[in-house]
Design an enzyme around this catalytic site. Sequence first.
Site, PDB file in Angstrom:
ATOM      1  N   LEU A 349       0.814  -1.222   0.000  1.00 23.02           N
ATOM      2  CA  LEU A 349       0.000   0.000   0.000  1.00 23.02           C
ATOM      3  C   LEU A 349       0.841   1.262   0.000  1.00 23.02           C
ATOM      4  O   LEU A 349       0.409   2.300  -0.493  1.00 23.02           O
ATOM      5  CB  LEU A 349      -0.917   0.012   1.233  1.00 23.02           C
ATOM      6  CG  LEU A 349      -1.949  -1.116   1.331  1.00 23.02           C
ATOM      7  CD1 LEU A 349      -2.692  -1.027   2.656  1.00 23.02           C
ATOM      8  CD2 LEU A 349      -2.929  -1.049   0.172  1.00 23.02           C
ATOM      9  N   ASP A 351       5.154   2.920   0.976  1.00 25.72           N
ATOM     10  CA  ASP A 351       6.539   2.714   1.412  1.00 25.72           C
ATOM     11  C   ASP A 351       6.986   3.985   2.096  1.00 25.72           C
ATOM     12  O   ASP A 351       7.281   4.984   1.449  1.00 25.72           O
ATOM     13  CB  ASP A 351       7.422   2.413   0.192  1.00 25.72           C
ATOM     14  CG  ASP A 351       8.802   1.927   0.591  1.00 25.72           C
ATOM     15  OD1 ASP A 351       9.039   1.761   1.797  1.00 25.72           O
ATOM     16  OD2 ASP A 351       9.640   1.706  -0.305  1.00 25.72           O
ATOM     17  N   GLY A 352       7.016   3.983   3.442  1.00 25.43           N
ATOM     18  CA  GLY A 352       7.332   5.192   4.189  1.00 25.43           C
ATOM     19  C   GLY A 352       8.750   5.201   4.704  1.00 25.43           C
ATOM     20  O   GLY A 352       9.587   4.388   4.318  1.00 25.43           O
ATOM     21  N   GLY A 353       9.022   6.150   5.598  1.00 23.35           N
ATOM     22  CA  GLY A 353      10.372   6.304   6.127  1.00 23.35           C
ATOM     23  C   GLY A 353      10.768   5.212   7.094  1.00 23.35           C
ATOM     24  O   GLY A 353      11.950   4.964   7.308  1.00 23.35           O
ATOM     25  N   PHE A 354       9.778   4.530   7.715  1.00 22.84           N
ATOM     26  CA  PHE A 354      10.093   3.541   8.743  1.00 22.84           C
ATOM     27  C   PHE A 354       9.665   2.133   8.368  1.00 22.84           C
ATOM     28  O   PHE A 354      10.074   1.180   9.006  1.00 22.84           O
ATOM     29  CB  PHE A 354       9.436   3.928  10.069  1.00 22.84           C
ATOM     30  CG  PHE A 354       9.835   5.283  10.546  1.00 22.84           C
ATOM     31  CD1 PHE A 354      11.141   5.540  10.906  1.00 22.84           C
ATOM     32  CD2 PHE A 354       8.921   6.310  10.614  1.00 22.84           C
ATOM     33  CE1 PHE A 354      11.522   6.801  11.345  1.00 22.84           C
ATOM     34  CE2 PHE A 354       9.288   7.561  11.048  1.00 22.84           C
ATOM     35  CZ  PHE A 354      10.595   7.808  11.412  1.00 22.84           C
ATOM     36  N   GLY A 355       8.812   1.990   7.369  1.00 22.83           N
ATOM     37  CA  GLY A 355       8.380   0.645   7.023  1.00 22.83           C
ATOM     38  C   GLY A 355       7.463   0.633   5.824  1.00 22.83           C
ATOM     39  O   GLY A 355       7.006   1.670   5.349  1.00 22.83           O
ATOM     40  N   VAL A 357       3.864  -0.813   4.159  1.00 18.05           N
ATOM     41  CA  VAL A 357       2.525  -1.180   4.588  1.00 18.05           C
ATOM     42  C   VAL A 357       1.890  -2.079   3.534  1.00 18.05           C
ATOM     43  O   VAL A 357       1.939  -1.781   2.331  1.00 18.05           O
ATOM     44  CB  VAL A 357       1.648   0.067   4.826  1.00 18.05           C
ATOM     45  CG1 VAL A 357       0.266  -0.337   5.327  1.00 18.05           C
ATOM     46  CG2 VAL A 357       2.310   1.005   5.825  1.00 18.05           C
ATOM     47  N   ASP A 467       4.767  14.328  13.282  1.00 17.27           N
ATOM     48  CA  ASP A 467       4.958  13.994  11.864  1.00 17.27           C
ATOM     49  C   ASP A 467       3.654  14.218  11.097  1.00 17.27           C
ATOM     50  O   ASP A 467       3.206  13.360  10.332  1.00 17.27           O
ATOM     51  CB  ASP A 467       5.430  12.553  11.716  1.00 17.27           C
ATOM     52  CG  ASP A 467       6.103  12.296  10.368  1.00 17.27           C
ATOM     53  OD1 ASP A 467       6.487  13.281   9.693  1.00 17.27           O
ATOM     54  OD2 ASP A 467       6.251  11.127   9.979  1.00 17.27           O
TER      55      ASP A 467
END
Length: 678
Positions: A349, A351-355, A357, A467
């Site tokens: 779903l 792709d963020g800074g920490f993981g 989804v 954030d």
Amino acid sequence: MAIPIPIPLIPSVFSLFLLSCVLFEIIAGQPTINETTDKTCPNNISCGSHGILKFPLTNFTYPGCGLCSVDCSDGNHRPRIQVLPTLSLESEGDLNKGDFIAINDSNLTSLVTNQDCGFVDRFIGFRRPSELPSSNSRSGLIFSFFPNMTVFKCSKINGSQRVDRDNEYFVNYTFHDCENYLIYYNYGVSKVPDKWHPTCSSPIYVPVVSPSKGTNMSDLFSLLASRFTLEFHVSERCTNCFNSGGRNCLNGQGQCIISNDSKKGRNNRIIIIGTVLSGSFVMVGIVILIFCQRKRLKLSSYLPFLRNSSSNPSSKRDLEGATEYFGASVFTYEELVEATKSFDPSKELGDGGFGTVYHGKLSDGREVAVKRLYEHNYKRVMQFMNEVQILTRLRHRNLVTLYGCTSRHSRELLLVYEYICNGTVADHLNGHLAEKHLLTWPVRMNIAIETAAALAYLHHSDIIHRDVKTTNILLDTNFSVKVADFGLSKSLPENATHVSTAPQGTPGYVDPEYYQCYQLTEKSDVYSFGVVLVELISSMPAVDIGRHRHEINLSNLAINKIQNCAFDDLIDSSLGYKCDVSVKRMTTSVAELAFRCLQNEKDFRPTMDEIVESLKEIRDYIDDDKTKQGLEEMKMPPPPSPEGDHINLIKSCYPGLPGMSPNTVTAKWVSGSSINSS
């Protein structure tokens, strides 16, 4: 009755005392500074006409006072930043505005113009944020950039034959035929293949232009960008060194350089600490040894039972067997693997800074979003625990619901949320859903109100989100808001006005006062929300390196346009701004509110409660003749200037606009102070 100390323990205690003395000598004698530094680092390191450099940047005069040297020798040209041993890049703009720098590299421009495939070799060694080492890594400074694209440099097979002839390795990738090798690329896809051809290099990340309509995806060199944003990531070890009076943290060694003024105090502290530790070791050792001696006989009588019970598997505790964790349901790793089809890339779903989804479906039929954290290290575990603790004690219809998580002892850290199917606000404003034009002005107005209400609830619960951005505002099928991602959130201690912590957040949204003073407050969320308001009225991204150097940050662009009454250049015309007087009134009123949120000093910003009330008043204003006539006698509260003057911001631009104050004080809007987003 005194407890006698057995004779065999006396040599052990004496040995422990000797060991503590040795440890003291080691600690006291351990070099705590780099004795090779001849110069004390100045508080301000100049870069000529380009301003003052901030840690971790330094100039060539003081190479030991930072982690990255900048060539400031030629004041008439752009300074060059040595980002890799083999690569320096030309900076465009200020060097002290945060943890990212605008780059406009003439050498790369020449390579792109000449369609020289050698550009790819310049960027070997760059990494994406998701692949950076942990915050406690001994690598003091790592560089990355955005936007970026993954490319592979592959040797030719049989002349010019493609290496992925059967699409085994690079599905949906395009290749460019260079003289001596092939370059494979896929613009706009962040997922890296699980494997690649043995004749190809590891993934190389190159800067590209921002996505826009009409981009020629088949022309590699039209995608490349010589203007991009360079981010630097300083390890927590080095940041702590700097905050404690140190000047540097040597790459690969982890040593902290302390200025000469701090040496005496540091050495005195070491002597005191060493003395206390030595005495403590002796006392604790005596107590432990006496305790062990007294228990020896008792323990020996239980040994047969312990041996028998240890062989029974049911007596061992399963760390993942708990049903709750901080009040959240605990899922097993295996059931989440099954729910996401082994983390199928097609179910990704975001792709963020920490993981990353993934969309999944539990055995009970519930659709879920599973966040898979990139790394299982101390920092990620703390963010994992932080998000679980916050979301399990908060309940609000505009906050995403946490269904549960894996145990922190699991092989991977996974968080399970309710599935919100309509994407993020960023997707609808300037992402893959923007072309559908589903965010009409009434919908955007409701998004602003519901997001502000969620943040106000957090602040009443003594939580600072830290954030706030459009990618963390999810939308359901009714376009109702669900604020997400609490990994960076902080709890505000009771009766405290701020939290002292190193600045973290997303470029373009970070409160400049927080960045400068290291003091996180509720007004830091207000600043970030001000950027979100500007995104809602403009449909522009928070950061765009394609804009003018002084307007790369949307906050700077907004302040400039609002002060000059240039609303035509700020507000999205597709919202009906030019043809509907009601929309014009509301959008310009929201612009005023955003202007107040973006004040450089936090005391000039409104609270989230005030923002909610202001947004509701803007939405509920009725454009009938009677109301217009009554409002002719009213004044809207303007944002305060440093001198405390009340300046009407909108009437000066639109004196005939209904619902605005008739008093014109100035022809331009005035900011409380300059706005510099970090």
